[in-house]
Write an enzyme that holds these catalytic residues in place. Structure first.
Site, PDB file in Angstrom:
ATOM      1  N   GLN A   1       0.854  -1.190   0.000  1.00  0.00           N
ATOM      2  CA  GLN A   1       0.000   0.000   0.000  1.00  0.00           C
ATOM      3  C   GLN A   1       0.888   1.237   0.000  1.00  0.00           C
ATOM      4  O   GLN A   1       1.688   1.436   0.907  1.00  0.00           O
ATOM      5  CB  GLN A   1      -0.890  -0.023   1.239  1.00  0.00           C
ATOM      6  CG  GLN A   1      -1.791   1.176   1.419  1.00  0.00           C
ATOM      7  CD  GLN A   1      -2.592   1.059   2.705  1.00  0.00           C
ATOM      8  OE1 GLN A   1      -3.291   0.065   2.913  1.00  0.00           O
ATOM      9  NE2 GLN A   1      -2.478   2.050   3.572  1.00  0.00           N
TER      10      GLN A   1
ATOM     11  N   VAL B   1     -11.930   1.143   2.173  1.00  0.00           N
ATOM     12  CA  VAL B   1     -12.192   2.278   3.053  1.00  0.00           C
ATOM     13  C   VAL B   1     -11.532   2.018   4.396  1.00  0.00           C
ATOM     14  O   VAL B   1     -11.635   0.915   4.947  1.00  0.00           O
ATOM     15  CB  VAL B   1     -13.704   2.511   3.243  1.00  0.00           C
ATOM     16  CG1 VAL B   1     -13.950   3.621   4.263  1.00  0.00           C
ATOM     17  CG2 VAL B   1     -14.362   2.873   1.918  1.00  0.00           C
TER      18      VAL B   1
ATOM     19  N   LEU C   1     -12.793  -3.285   4.179  1.00  0.00           N
ATOM     20  CA  LEU C   1     -12.586  -2.309   5.244  1.00  0.00           C
ATOM     21  C   LEU C   1     -11.230  -2.531   5.896  1.00  0.00           C
ATOM     22  O   LEU C   1     -10.821  -3.671   6.118  1.00  0.00           O
ATOM     23  CB  LEU C   1     -13.665  -2.439   6.321  1.00  0.00           C
ATOM     24  CG  LEU C   1     -15.103  -2.127   5.923  1.00  0.00           C
ATOM     25  CD1 LEU C   1     -16.047  -2.471   7.071  1.00  0.00           C
ATOM     26  CD2 LEU C   1     -15.258  -0.666   5.536  1.00  0.00           C
ATOM     27  N   LYS C   2     -10.543  -1.445   6.180  1.00  0.00           N
ATOM     28  CA  LYS C   2      -9.309  -1.501   6.967  1.00  0.00           C
ATOM     29  C   LYS C   2      -9.643  -0.869   8.310  1.00  0.00           C
ATOM     30  O   LYS C   2      -9.875   0.332   8.402  1.00  0.00           O
ATOM     31  CB  LYS C   2      -8.188  -0.745   6.257  1.00  0.00           C
ATOM     32  CG  LYS C   2      -6.862  -0.750   6.993  1.00  0.00           C
ATOM     33  CD  LYS C   2      -5.829   0.061   6.226  1.00  0.00           C
ATOM     34  CE  LYS C   2      -4.548   0.240   7.044  1.00  0.00           C
ATOM     35  NZ  LYS C   2      -3.578   1.123   6.354  1.00  0.00           N
ATOM     36  N   LEU C   3      -9.674  -1.695   9.354  1.00  0.00           N
ATOM     37  CA  LEU C   3     -10.266  -1.275  10.618  1.00  0.00           C
ATOM     38  C   LEU C   3      -9.362  -1.630  11.794  1.00  0.00           C
ATOM     39  O   LEU C   3      -8.631  -2.615  11.751  1.00  0.00           O
ATOM     40  CB  LEU C   3     -11.623  -1.979  10.780  1.00  0.00           C
ATOM     41  CG  LEU C   3     -12.649  -1.402  11.739  1.00  0.00           C
ATOM     42  CD1 LEU C   3     -13.099  -0.029  11.280  1.00  0.00           C
ATOM     43  CD2 LEU C   3     -13.866  -2.347  11.814  1.00  0.00           C
TER      44      LEU C   3
END
Length: 268
Positions: free
Chosen positions: A52, A148, A182-184
């Site tokens: 990333q 997100v 989702l990145k949480l």
């Protein structure tokens, strides 16, 4: 397969996704461990399913994505001053830095945006939501997975809020917004995180967060999150601020892809 499953199948081709985050320079500057960007990318590019970073950095290190079986490229599209230490943070700003079109031209296999709940005043948060929604529509047009990263931020607090009720809200908010992934944050309790997973209907990869005191502490957090239903992990500082990024990348890959027990991989 659903449209979401088709779009994300490459990211989860090994069942669980292992992502190394290298986009911190856009938000926090050249942190310890990523001062020489190209050098650190070459050290950590073997083993993860994806890297990333910004499109600009991806162009600098494009040879790392060229080989068969190499990592995917997840493009960071936006930035904020929430965590910036140089020049102060004031009440926070949010800005889109790249379009999906620019990311795709740079070779992106997926794109990622922040969703900062509680940032600045209501207008700032509304702008963030509007820009993220525009990026989702553009990502859908190009057929690339849209990730997100929902975070609850509070003025004067460096770390995001990780209470179970907050994480459940963020997970559902991001899912309803149309995130493919989702990145949480992981709140630290497996049972409570299972409730977060159940309340969301987008697959979750957890955020690695700041460097922990010990490697075992960090790896156990990853293992607990995966056992609670997370579909993968994103790791940044705990890899490239480790004493040996190459070795620690291999260790994290074993936890994610092989289900290895962290206690058998490192000393406490």
């Amino acid at each position: 397969m659903s449209g979401v499953e088709i779009r994300t199948s490459r990211l989860f081709s090994r069942g669980r996704a292992f992502i190394v985050a290298l986009d911190h320079g856009l938000v926090m500057g050249p942190l310890r461990g990523i001062e020489r960007a190209a050098e650190v990318v070459s050290k950590v590019s073997k083993g993860p399913d994806a890297l990333q970073m910004t499109p600009a950095l991806a162009q600098l290190v494009k040879e790392n994505f060229a080989s068969r079986g190499g990592p995917l490229f997840i493009a960071r599209l936006d930035t904020t001053n929430v965590w910036r230490e140089v020049g102060g943070r004031s009440t926070g700003y949010y800005s889109m830095s790249y379009t999906v079109k620019e990311a795709v031209r740079a070779g992106a296999d997926a794109v990622i945006c922040y969703l900062l709940v509680g940032l600045g005043n209501g207008n700032t948060e509304a702008l963030n939501l509007e820009k993220v929604s525009e990026a989702r529509r553009e990502a859908n047009d190009y057929g690339v997975p849209f990730i997100v990263e929902p975070l609850a931020v509070k003025e004067g607090e460096y770390e995001s809020l990780r209470e179970p009720t907050v994480l459940k809200y963020l997970g559902r908010f991001g899912s309803e917004l149309g995130a493919d992934v989702l990145k949480l944050d992981f709140g630290g309790d497996s049972k409570q995180f299972r409730e977060v997973v159940d309340a969301s209907f987008s697959p979750i990869v957890i955020r690695g967060g700041p460097k922990t005191k010990t490697d075992l502490e960090f790896l156990q957090m990853l293992a607990d999150a995966l056992a609670a239903g997370a579909k993968g992990v994103t790791v940044g500082r705990n890899i490239w601020q480790s004493s040996d990024p190459v070795v620690f990348t291999e260790i994290v890959s074993k936890v994610v892809h092989e289900g290895a027990d962290p206690r058998n991989l490192v000393n406490s």
